[in-house]
Design a protein around this motif. Structure first.
Motif, PDB file in Angstrom:
ATOM      1  N   ASP A 209       4.018  38.859 -26.360  1.00  0.00           N
ATOM      2  CA  ASP A 209       4.985  39.943 -26.210  1.00  0.00           C
ATOM      3  C   ASP A 209       6.205  39.618 -27.076  1.00  0.00           C
ATOM      4  OD1 ASP A 209       6.732  41.924 -25.497  1.00  0.00           O
ATOM      5  OD2 ASP A 209       6.539  41.639 -23.337  1.00  0.00           O
ATOM      6  N   VAL A 210       6.235  40.183 -28.252  1.00  0.00           N
ATOM      7  CA  VAL A 210       7.309  39.891 -29.207  1.00  0.00           C
ATOM      8  C   VAL A 210       8.666  40.316 -28.657  1.00  0.00           C
ATOM      9  CG1 VAL A 210       8.211  40.435 -31.510  1.00  0.00           C
ATOM     10  CG2 VAL A 210       5.771  39.968 -31.191  1.00  0.00           C
ATOM     11  N   ASP A 211       8.684  41.340 -27.818  1.00  0.00           N
ATOM     12  CA  ASP A 211       9.951  41.824 -27.275  1.00  0.00           C
ATOM     13  C   ASP A 211      10.612  40.810 -26.348  1.00  0.00           C
ATOM     14  OD1 ASP A 211       9.738  44.238 -28.639  1.00  0.00           O
ATOM     15  OD2 ASP A 211       8.589  45.186 -27.019  1.00  0.00           O
ATOM     16  N   GLU A 212       9.862  39.830 -25.848  1.00  0.00           N
ATOM     17  CA  GLU A 212      10.424  38.795 -24.981  1.00  0.00           C
ATOM     18  C   GLU A 212      10.997  37.623 -25.773  1.00  0.00           C
ATOM     19  OE1 GLU A 212       7.371  37.507 -22.335  1.00  0.00           O
ATOM     20  OE2 GLU A 212       7.554  39.254 -21.016  1.00  0.00           O
ATOM     21  N   VAL A 213      10.793  37.624 -27.081  1.00  0.00           N
ATOM     22  CA  VAL A 213      11.164  36.493 -27.928  1.00  0.00           C
ATOM     23  C   VAL A 213      12.548  36.706 -28.518  1.00  0.00           C
ATOM     24  CG1 VAL A 213      10.563  35.243 -30.035  1.00  0.00           C
ATOM     25  CG2 VAL A 213       8.763  35.996 -28.464  1.00  0.00           C
ATOM     26  N   ASP A 214      13.369  35.646 -28.524  1.00  0.00           N
ATOM     27  CA  ASP A 214      14.655  35.689 -29.205  1.00  0.00           C
ATOM     28  C   ASP A 214      14.854  34.389 -29.972  1.00  0.00           C
ATOM     29  OD1 ASP A 214      15.444  33.744 -27.356  1.00  0.00           O
ATOM     30  OD2 ASP A 214      16.522  35.160 -26.091  1.00  0.00           O
ATOM     31  N   MET A 215      16.030  34.187 -30.561  1.00  0.00           N
ATOM     32  CA  MET A 215      16.247  33.033 -31.425  1.00  0.00           C
ATOM     33  C   MET A 215      16.282  31.718 -30.655  1.00  0.00           C
ATOM     34  SD  MET A 215      20.271  33.231 -32.506  1.00  0.00           S
ATOM     35  CE  MET A 215      20.149  31.668 -33.346  1.00  0.00           C
ATOM     36  N   ARG A 216      16.350  31.785 -29.327  1.00  0.00           N
ATOM     37  CA  ARG A 216      16.315  30.571 -28.509  1.00  0.00           C
ATOM     38  C   ARG A 216      14.891  30.198 -28.117  1.00  0.00           C
ATOM     39  NH1 ARG A 216      19.905  32.788 -23.850  1.00  0.00           N
ATOM     40  NH2 ARG A 216      18.538  34.537 -24.366  1.00  0.00           N
ATOM     41  N   THR A 217      13.922  30.906 -28.692  1.00  0.00           N
ATOM     42  CA  THR A 217      12.515  30.739 -28.334  1.00  0.00           C
ATOM     43  C   THR A 217      11.760  29.985 -29.424  1.00  0.00           C
ATOM     44  OG1 THR A 217      12.598  32.852 -27.153  1.00  0.00           O
ATOM     45  CG2 THR A 217      10.417  31.957 -27.646  1.00  0.00           C
ATOM     46  N   ILE A 218      10.897  29.072 -28.987  1.00  0.00           N
ATOM     47  CA  ILE A 218       9.950  28.413 -29.880  1.00  0.00           C
ATOM     48  C   ILE A 218       8.552  28.876 -29.494  1.00  0.00           C
ATOM     49  CG2 ILE A 218       8.912  26.201 -30.545  1.00  0.00           C
ATOM     50  CD1 ILE A 218      11.643  26.441 -31.669  1.00  0.00           C
ATOM     51  N   LEU A 219       7.751  29.259 -30.480  1.00  0.00           N
ATOM     52  CA  LEU A 219       6.349  29.597 -30.240  1.00  0.00           C
ATOM     53  C   LEU A 219       5.486  28.511 -30.859  1.00  0.00           C
ATOM     54  CD1 LEU A 219       7.963  32.464 -31.057  1.00  0.00           C
ATOM     55  CD2 LEU A 219       5.770  33.390 -30.289  1.00  0.00           C
ATOM     56  N   ILE A 220       4.497  28.043 -30.113  1.00  0.00           N
ATOM     57  CA  ILE A 220       3.558  27.060 -30.638  1.00  0.00           C
ATOM     58  C   ILE A 220       2.162  27.672 -30.611  1.00  0.00           C
ATOM     59  CG2 ILE A 220       2.530  24.772 -30.358  1.00  0.00           C
ATOM     60  CD1 ILE A 220       5.137  23.803 -29.207  1.00  0.00           C
ATOM     61  N   VAL A 221       1.595  27.856 -31.803  1.00  0.00           N
ATOM     62  CA  VAL A 221       0.274  28.468 -31.950  1.00  0.00           C
ATOM     63  C   VAL A 221      -0.753  27.358 -32.097  1.00  0.00           C
ATOM     64  CG1 VAL A 221      -1.137  30.071 -33.290  1.00  0.00           C
ATOM     65  CG2 VAL A 221       1.347  30.430 -33.113  1.00  0.00           C
ATOM     66  N   GLY A 222      -1.766  27.364 -31.264  1.00  0.00           N
ATOM     67  CA  GLY A 222      -2.772  26.318 -31.288  1.00  0.00           C
ATOM     68  C   GLY A 222      -3.671  26.381 -32.515  1.00  0.00           C
ATOM     69  N   ASN A 223      -4.426  25.290 -32.714  1.00  0.00           N
ATOM     70  CA  ASN A 223      -5.434  25.299 -33.778  1.00  0.00           C
ATOM     71  C   ASN A 223      -6.794  25.663 -33.178  1.00  0.00           C
ATOM     72  OD1 ASN A 223      -6.451  22.975 -32.571  1.00  0.00           O
ATOM     73  ND2 ASN A 223      -5.811  21.594 -34.207  1.00  0.00           N
ATOM     74  N   SER A 224      -7.866  25.445 -33.936  1.00  0.00           N
ATOM     75  CA  SER A 224      -9.194  25.875 -33.478  1.00  0.00           C
ATOM     76  C   SER A 224      -9.697  25.072 -32.280  1.00  0.00           C
ATOM     77  CB  SER A 224     -10.204  25.767 -34.626  1.00  0.00           C
ATOM     78  OG  SER A 224     -10.324  24.421 -35.062  1.00  0.00           O
ATOM     79  N   GLU A 225      -9.078  23.919 -32.002  1.00  0.00           N
ATOM     80  CA  GLU A 225      -9.515  23.075 -30.884  1.00  0.00           C
ATOM     81  C   GLU A 225      -8.600  23.158 -29.671  1.00  0.00           C
ATOM     82  OE1 GLU A 225      -9.739  19.228 -32.948  1.00  0.00           O
ATOM     83  OE2 GLU A 225     -11.922  19.395 -32.751  1.00  0.00           O
ATOM     84  N   THR A 226      -7.459  23.792 -29.795  1.00  0.00           N
ATOM     85  CA  THR A 226      -6.503  23.867 -28.695  1.00  0.00           C
ATOM     86  C   THR A 226      -7.095  24.656 -27.526  1.00  0.00           C
ATOM     87  OG1 THR A 226      -4.671  23.814 -30.281  1.00  0.00           O
ATOM     88  CG2 THR A 226      -4.171  24.562 -28.049  1.00  0.00           C
ATOM     89  N   PHE A 227      -6.875  24.157 -26.327  1.00  0.00           N
ATOM     90  CA  PHE A 227      -7.371  24.864 -25.136  1.00  0.00           C
ATOM     91  C   PHE A 227      -6.326  24.815 -24.032  1.00  0.00           C
ATOM     92  CE2 PHE A 227      -8.643  20.469 -24.563  1.00  0.00           C
ATOM     93  CZ  PHE A 227      -8.507  20.223 -23.203  1.00  0.00           C
ATOM     94  N   VAL A 228      -6.538  25.652 -23.036  1.00  0.00           N
ATOM     95  CA  VAL A 228      -5.635  25.715 -21.879  1.00  0.00           C
ATOM     96  C   VAL A 228      -6.359  25.184 -20.664  1.00  0.00           C
ATOM     97  CG1 VAL A 228      -4.289  27.234 -20.374  1.00  0.00           C
ATOM     98  CG2 VAL A 228      -4.410  27.695 -22.838  1.00  0.00           C
ATOM     99  N   TRP A 229      -5.712  24.285 -19.959  1.00  0.00           N
ATOM    100  CA  TRP A 229      -6.236  23.708 -18.713  1.00  0.00           C
ATOM    101  C   TRP A 229      -5.156  23.829 -17.649  1.00  0.00           C
ATOM    102  CZ3 TRP A 229      -5.008  18.667 -16.430  1.00  0.00           C
ATOM    103  CH2 TRP A 229      -5.815  18.371 -15.312  1.00  0.00           C
ATOM    104  N   GLY A 230      -5.395  24.720 -16.673  1.00  0.00           N
ATOM    105  CA  GLY A 230      -4.379  24.975 -15.666  1.00  0.00           C
ATOM    106  C   GLY A 230      -3.124  25.531 -16.310  1.00  0.00           C
TER     107      GLY A 230
END
Length: 245
Positions: A209-230
Motif C-alpha cells: 500500500d504505497v499510500d501508507e508509505v512516507d519518508m520515514r519508511t524503509i521497504l525491504i524487498v526480498g530475493n527469490s529465496e526470501t520467505f515469511v515464517w510467522g
C-alpha cells in the motif's frame, strides 16, 4: 591549534541504538551541527554546547558551518541519523573539503543504518547479498533510479528502499521489481524504526500500500529465496545448500 570534525552516525533514533563512540564524539565536541530532527534525537547529550540546527535540504549549509567552526579551532560533531556514509553527511563533507582544497581533521563515527534497524524489526531479511537504493529524485535522476532498481532485481539482490518521498516513483520502482520477481515476493515495510510511532508490516510486492508509505519508511524487498515464517521475514544465507538443517 586546528579543530576537528566528527561526522557522527546516531543510529535510527532511540538512545539504545547509539554506539559508545557516537556518544563519546558528541561529548568531546564543543559544537553540534545537524538537521533539526536529528538534533532533537540527541538533545539529552547537548548540555553546554553550541548547537546549530538546520532545516531540511540545508545539507550544504550544515557542512559549511562545520568546516568554518573547525577552521576556528573548534571540535565539531556533524550528526546524521543512521550511518553518515549511507545517504548521510559524510560524502558531502568530504567532497566539499576536496573541491575546496581544505585540510581539516575528520573522523567518521559509524552508526546503525535504517536498513539494519528495519531488518532487525522484520527478522533477518538481509541475510544474503543486498542493495540499498535511495528513491529521492532530488539528487539522482529518476531514470537512473529505475535502471538501478531493474539491475538489482535482475541480480536477485534483496533491496532496501530508502527515502520513498515520491509516491509515483515508488510505484514505478515496485512495478519494475515486480516484473522480475513476481507479485508474491515478500516485502517488509517499517516506519519509524526504533522511534516513537514505530509500525512494522510484512506484505508482498503485489499488495504494497504505497499510500501508507512516507519518508520515514524503509521497504525491504526480498530475493527469490526470501520467505515469511510467522511474523518474521527471512532470507537464507545458503547453509541449507551445504548442511542438513
Amino acid at each position: 591549534m586546528g579543530g576537528k570534525i566528527y561526522v557522527v552516525g546516531i543510529g535510527p533514533g532511540h538512545p539504545s541504538q547509539r554506539t559508545f563512540a557516537a556518544i563519546d564524539a558528541i561529548a568531546k565536541s564543543e559544537v553540534v551541527v545537524g538537521y533539526e530532527t536529528y538534533i532533537k534525537l540527541v538533545e539529552d547529550l547537548l548540555g553546554g554546547k553550541e548547537v546549530v540546527s538546520a532545516k531540511m535540504r540545508q545539507e550544504v549549509y550544515r557542512a559549511e558551518v562545520s568546516i568554518a567552526k573547525a577552521l576556528e579551532g573548534k571540535t565539531v560533531a556533524l550528526v546524521s541519523d543512521g550511518d553518515p556514509q549511507v545517504f548521510g553527511m559524510a560524502p558531502l563533507l568530504f567532497e566539499m573539503l576536496a573541491k575546496r582544497g581544505i585540510s581539516v581533521d575528520v573522523e567518521v563515527v559509524p552508526g546503525v543504518t535504517a536498513a539494519l534497524a528495519a531488518g532487525a524489526r522484520l527478522g533477518s531479511p538481509l541475510g544474503s547479498d543486498f542493495v540499498v537504493l535511495n528513491l529521492s529524485p532530488l539528487l539522482t535522476p529518476e531514470d537512473v533510479i529505475l535502471h538501478r532498481a531493474l539491475k538489482a532485481a535482475e541480480g536477485d539482490f534483496v533491496i532496501a528502499l530508502y527515502n520513498p518521498i515520491d509516491s509515483g516513483l515508488l510505484r514505478r520502482v515496485l512495478e519494475v521489481v515486480k516484473a522480475v520477481r513476481g507479485p508474491s515476493t515478500p516485502v517488509g515495510v517499517v516506519k519509524n524504526a526504533y522511534r516513537e510511532g514505530e509500525a512494522v508490516k510484512i506484505t508482498t510486492l503485489g499488495e504494497v500500500d504505497v499510500d501508507e508509505v512516507d519518508m520515514r519508511t524503509i521497504l525491504i524487498v526480498g530475493n527469490s529465496e526470501t520467505f515469511v515464517w510467522g511474523s518474521y521475514m527471512i532470507t537464507p544465507r545458503g547453509y541449507s545448500r551445504k548442511y542438513r538443517l
